[in-house]
Scaffold this motif. Structure first.
Motif, mmCIF file in Angstrom:
data_model
loop_
_atom_site.group_PDB
_atom_site.id
_atom_site.type_symbol
_atom_site.label_atom_id
_atom_site.label_comp_id
_atom_site.label_asym_id
_atom_site.label_seq_id
_atom_site.Cartn_x
_atom_site.Cartn_y
_atom_site.Cartn_z
ATOM 1 N N THR A 200 -55.650 26.984 -21.431
ATOM 2 C CA THR A 200 -54.998 27.342 -22.699
ATOM 3 C C THR A 200 -53.815 26.435 -22.993
ATOM 4 O OG1 THR A 200 -55.662 29.665 -22.450
ATOM 5 C CG2 THR A 200 -53.818 29.199 -23.934
ATOM 6 N N TRP A 201 -53.004 26.170 -21.967
ATOM 7 C CA TRP A 201 -51.798 25.377 -22.199
ATOM 8 C C TRP A 201 -52.091 23.885 -22.333
ATOM 9 C CZ3 TRP A 201 -46.676 26.307 -23.219
ATOM 10 C CH2 TRP A 201 -46.367 27.654 -23.402
ATOM 11 N N GLU A 202 -53.222 23.444 -21.822
ATOM 12 C CA GLU A 202 -53.630 22.059 -22.085
ATOM 13 C C GLU A 202 -53.884 21.869 -23.584
ATOM 14 O OE1 GLU A 202 -57.309 18.935 -21.235
ATOM 15 O OE2 GLU A 202 -57.409 21.002 -20.490
ATOM 16 N N ARG A 203 -54.602 22.805 -24.191
ATOM 17 C CA ARG A 203 -54.863 22.734 -25.633
ATOM 18 C C ARG A 203 -53.578 22.970 -26.440
ATOM 19 N NH1 ARG A 203 -60.064 22.599 -27.159
ATOM 20 N NH2 ARG A 203 -61.640 22.873 -25.550
ATOM 21 N N TRP A 204 -52.750 23.879 -25.952
ATOM 22 C CA TRP A 204 -51.467 24.127 -26.621
ATOM 23 C C TRP A 204 -50.635 22.847 -26.660
ATOM 24 C CZ3 TRP A 204 -46.399 23.546 -25.267
ATOM 25 C CH2 TRP A 204 -45.434 24.238 -26.014
ATOM 26 N N ALA A 205 -50.567 22.138 -25.526
ATOM 27 C CA ALA A 205 -49.787 20.901 -25.463
ATOM 28 C C ALA A 205 -50.342 19.847 -26.409
ATOM 29 C CB ALA A 205 -49.763 20.374 -24.027
ATOM 30 N N ALA A 206 -51.665 19.767 -26.534
ATOM 31 C CA ALA A 206 -52.259 18.812 -27.467
ATOM 32 C C ALA A 206 -51.894 19.165 -28.903
ATOM 33 C CB ALA A 206 -53.784 18.803 -27.295
ATOM 34 N N ASP A 207 -51.917 20.453 -29.232
ATOM 35 C CA ASP A 207 -51.551 20.903 -30.580
ATOM 36 C C ASP A 207 -50.087 20.586 -30.882
ATOM 37 O OD1 ASP A 207 -51.548 22.133 -33.060
ATOM 38 O OD2 ASP A 207 -51.441 24.163 -32.273
ATOM 39 N N VAL A 208 -49.202 20.874 -29.927
ATOM 40 C CA VAL A 208 -47.772 20.607 -30.120
ATOM 41 C C VAL A 208 -47.509 19.109 -30.224
ATOM 42 C CG1 VAL A 208 -45.513 20.739 -28.980
ATOM 43 C CG2 VAL A 208 -46.979 22.763 -29.098
ATOM 44 N N VAL A 237 -44.943 25.867 -17.008
ATOM 45 C CA VAL A 237 -46.377 25.789 -16.697
ATOM 46 C C VAL A 237 -46.669 24.528 -15.887
ATOM 47 C CG1 VAL A 237 -48.682 25.544 -17.699
ATOM 48 C CG2 VAL A 237 -47.067 27.157 -18.701
ATOM 49 N N MET A 238 -46.042 23.414 -16.261
ATOM 50 C CA MET A 238 -46.259 22.160 -15.531
ATOM 51 C C MET A 238 -45.701 22.243 -14.118
ATOM 52 S SD MET A 238 -45.389 19.528 -18.645
ATOM 53 C CE MET A 238 -45.668 18.032 -17.690
ATOM 54 N N ASP A 239 -44.524 22.849 -13.951
ATOM 55 C CA ASP A 239 -43.966 23.015 -12.609
ATOM 56 C C ASP A 239 -44.850 23.915 -11.753
ATOM 57 O OD1 ASP A 239 -41.777 21.360 -12.839
ATOM 58 O OD2 ASP A 239 -40.405 22.942 -13.471
ATOM 59 N N HIS A 254 -58.146 22.204 -9.038
ATOM 60 C CA HIS A 254 -57.531 20.878 -9.165
ATOM 61 C C HIS A 254 -57.659 20.308 -10.565
ATOM 62 C CE1 HIS A 254 -56.460 19.853 -4.954
ATOM 63 N NE2 HIS A 254 -57.373 20.769 -4.679
ATOM 64 N N THR A 255 -58.842 20.395 -11.132
ATOM 65 C CA THR A 255 -59.070 19.752 -12.432
ATOM 66 C C THR A 255 -58.171 20.346 -13.495
ATOM 67 O OG1 THR A 255 -61.381 19.318 -11.840
ATOM 68 C CG2 THR A 255 -60.788 19.202 -14.178
ATOM 69 N N ARG A 256 -58.109 21.663 -13.581
ATOM 70 C CA ARG A 256 -57.298 22.314 -14.617
ATOM 71 C C ARG A 256 -55.811 22.032 -14.415
ATOM 72 N NH1 ARG A 256 -60.000 22.609 -18.936
ATOM 73 N NH2 ARG A 256 -62.082 23.450 -18.568
ATOM 74 N N ALA A 257 -55.348 22.091 -13.177
ATOM 75 C CA ALA A 257 -53.939 21.832 -12.903
ATOM 76 C C ALA A 257 -53.567 20.397 -13.252
ATOM 77 C CB ALA A 257 -53.626 22.125 -11.438
ATOM 78 N N ARG A 258 -54.427 19.451 -12.889
ATOM 79 C CA ARG A 258 -54.138 18.041 -13.201
ATOM 80 C C ARG A 258 -54.194 17.774 -14.707
ATOM 81 N NH1 ARG A 258 -54.661 14.436 -8.786
ATOM 82 N NH2 ARG A 258 -55.141 15.529 -6.829
ATOM 83 N N LEU A 259 -55.149 18.420 -15.382
ATOM 84 C CA LEU A 259 -55.282 18.201 -16.824
ATOM 85 C C LEU A 259 -54.078 18.743 -17.594
ATOM 86 C CD1 LEU A 259 -59.073 18.930 -17.468
ATOM 87 C CD2 LEU A 259 -57.896 16.734 -17.664
ATOM 88 N N VAL A 260 -53.577 19.922 -17.192
ATOM 89 C CA VAL A 260 -52.434 20.471 -17.908
ATOM 90 C C VAL A 260 -51.186 19.633 -17.634
ATOM 91 C CG1 VAL A 260 -51.563 22.126 -16.181
ATOM 92 C CG2 VAL A 260 -51.348 22.633 -18.603
ATOM 93 N N LEU A 261 -51.067 19.079 -16.432
ATOM 94 C CA LEU A 261 -49.948 18.187 -16.144
ATOM 95 C C LEU A 261 -50.035 16.911 -16.980
ATOM 96 C CD1 LEU A 261 -49.655 18.640 -12.287
ATOM 97 C CD2 LEU A 261 -47.789 18.925 -13.904
ATOM 98 N N ARG A 262 -51.211 16.321 -17.013
ATOM 99 C CA ARG A 262 -51.386 15.089 -17.790
ATOM 100 C C ARG A 262 -51.126 15.313 -19.274
ATOM 101 N NH1 ARG A 262 -50.913 9.939 -17.638
ATOM 102 N NH2 ARG A 262 -51.833 9.981 -15.542
ATOM 103 N N GLY A 264 -49.412 17.719 -20.530
ATOM 104 C CA GLY A 264 -48.029 18.150 -20.689
ATOM 105 C C GLY A 264 -47.079 16.980 -20.839
ATOM 106 N N PHE A 265 -47.161 16.009 -19.909
ATOM 107 C CA PHE A 265 -46.204 14.904 -20.071
ATOM 108 C C PHE A 265 -46.634 13.929 -21.146
ATOM 109 C CE2 PHE A 265 -48.220 13.779 -15.849
ATOM 110 C CZ PHE A 265 -48.904 12.632 -16.195
ATOM 111 N N THR A 266 -47.903 13.939 -21.527
ATOM 112 C CA THR A 266 -48.304 13.180 -22.720
ATOM 113 C C THR A 266 -47.658 13.781 -23.964
ATOM 114 O OG1 THR A 266 -50.421 12.522 -21.744
ATOM 115 C CG2 THR A 266 -50.259 12.453 -24.142
ATOM 116 N N CYS A 267 -47.661 15.114 -24.043
ATOM 117 C CA CYS A 267 -47.027 15.820 -25.166
ATOM 118 C C CYS A 267 -45.530 15.517 -25.218
ATOM 119 C CB CYS A 267 -47.260 17.321 -25.021
ATOM 120 S SG CYS A 267 -46.305 18.361 -26.146
ATOM 121 N N MET A 268 -44.846 15.647 -24.079
ATOM 122 C CA MET A 268 -43.409 15.380 -24.049
ATOM 123 C C MET A 268 -43.094 13.948 -24.466
ATOM 124 S SD MET A 268 -42.056 17.297 -20.615
ATOM 125 C CE MET A 268 -42.228 19.066 -20.364
ATOM 126 N N ASN A 269 -43.853 12.991 -23.940
ATOM 127 C CA ASN A 269 -43.617 11.583 -24.281
ATOM 128 C C ASN A 269 -43.832 11.322 -25.762
ATOM 129 O OD1 ASN A 269 -43.060 11.067 -21.615
ATOM 130 N ND2 ASN A 269 -45.023 10.098 -21.163
#
Length: 384
Positions: A200-208, A237-239, A254-262, A264-269
């Motif tokens: 959910t938060w991977e998609r949320w980060a993409a939307d934001v 969520v990233m922490d 692993h896949t979901r955790a890595r994807l939300v991290l990736r 997440g910092f793509t969104c922040m950047n």
């Protein structure tokens, strides 16, 4: 006199073009175009609110004041657009009204605000008056259409932020998210639940990332609750994902955790670049963190209190956690400083000195602890 009048016409034409570029770039073009006019209005508004909140010691009071920042920035920007258009058309009309500034201003204002009390007298100013009337209507219509889009993106953002409060506390914190999830569920169930949360938060980060880099005002829109914030929620969520990957490599998805991290910092950047915060695209993985090993170890001990399945020691997990967090810590701290986010744990310094706030935890009460006539059961309790 003729040279001066036509020089004013040239200035008016330049002002008209630049103002239209600002309006179209801000309201229509779906990417972060840097309008100097919009940026200037934002900086002036931000400076005013900084001066107002500087003597305020309480974060809650400061948050209530800063909640007006973005709405006022929107209002001031619209006001500046209208004033610049009015002045530009007044200057454009000067050659066609024999250099009379009062008549030029009267015709421009009459057309811009659709009052119709000053009729044009020749072909030149007739064309300009119609253009001014069209401009006034279009700018107001665009702004009216812009607000529903803006608030729809805000509502999508805040829905997930509000849902996270019961999971990660308020203000949100990564270790708290893992502790609460583990406390309420068995190990296998909590892992599955966190996997769904990361999706959910991977998609949320993409939307934001898309909405906040296009409509920059959203970055400073504050949550309805003073302790909630979109950036703190994403950081928590990233922490949580970074902690899981470093402490429980065998149990985490692993896949979901890595994807939300990736994501997440793509969104922040992406958001940081849009508001002109420098971004390090390839940080040194051996860089020191603001979060120390002692902070990390204390979080691990907190997780052990709920029997969280820690598979390695804190010393073994620390390099892996640091390797993940170095990708987003600096940009997260810079964003938190810029938007005056609530001073949550592991979220860096603020422009106003404040101690980090631990997530609020309501006291646990069972039905046998409460009498039927307990007055606390008759009134709503404060929970977060």
């Amino acid at each position: 006199m003729t040279i001066i009048v036509w020089a004013c016409f040239s200035v008016g034409l330049l002002g008209l073009l630049l103002n239209w570029m600002s309006v179209i770039g801000t309201l229509i073009v779906p990417r972060p175009l840097h309008s100097n006019l919009s940026r200037a209005t934002h900086l002036v508004t931000a400076k005013i609110f900084t001066v107002i909140t500087k003597p305020v010691a309480s974060y809650e009071v400061r948050d209530r004041i800063l909640a007006w920042h973005s709405p006022m920035a929107l209002f001031v920007r619209l006001l500046v657009w209208v004033i610049v258009f009015d002045l530009s058309f007044s200057l454009l009309l000067l050659p066609f009204v024999d250099g009379d500034p009062w008549q030029a201003a009267s015709e421009a204002g009459s057309a811009m605000f659709t009052l119709g009390y000053a009729a044009p007298s020749n072909v030149g100013n007739t064309i300009l008056v119609y253009a001014a009337a069209y401009t006034g209507l279009i700018v107001i219509a665009l702004q009216i259409g812009y607000l529903p889009t803006l608030y729809a993106a805000f509502n999508r953002r805040e829905a997930e932020v509000t849902l996270l409060v019961s999971r990660a506390g308020s203000p949100s914190w990564g270790p708290e998210l893992l502790v609460r999830t583990r406390f309420g569920m068995a190990a296998q169930t909590s892992t599955s639940e966190l996997s769904d949360l990361y999706r959910t938060w991977e998609r949320w980060a993409a939307d934001v990332a898309e909405s906040h880099s296009t409509y920059l005002t959203l970055v400073w829109f504050r949550s309805p609750s003073s302790q909630s914030n979109w950036l703190n929620s994403l950081l928590s969520v990233m922490d949580a994902a970074a902690l899981q990957l470093s402490l429980s490599p065998g149990a985490v998805a692993h896949t979901r955790a890595r994807l939300v991290l990736r994501m997440g910092f793509t969104c922040m950047n992406q958001v940081a670049r849009a508001i002109r915060i420098p971004v390090d695209e390839d940080p040194d993985p051996d860089s020191e963190l603001d979060v120390t090993f002692e902070d990390f170890q204390a979080a691990v001990e907190l997780m052990r209190t709920v029997d969280y399945p820690v598979e390695v020691t804190a010393e073994q997990a620390w390099p892996h956690f640091r390797g993940w967090r170095v990708n987003y810590e600096k940009v997260a701290y810079a964003l938190a400083y810029a938007i005056d986010a609530p001073p949550s744990m592991w979220s860096g310094p603020r422009r106003f000195a404040s101690e980090p706030i631990m997530p609020y935890r309501p006291k646990n009460r069972t039905s046998k602890d409460v009498k039927p006539d307990d007055p606390q059961m008759l009134a709503p309790r404060k929970t977060q």
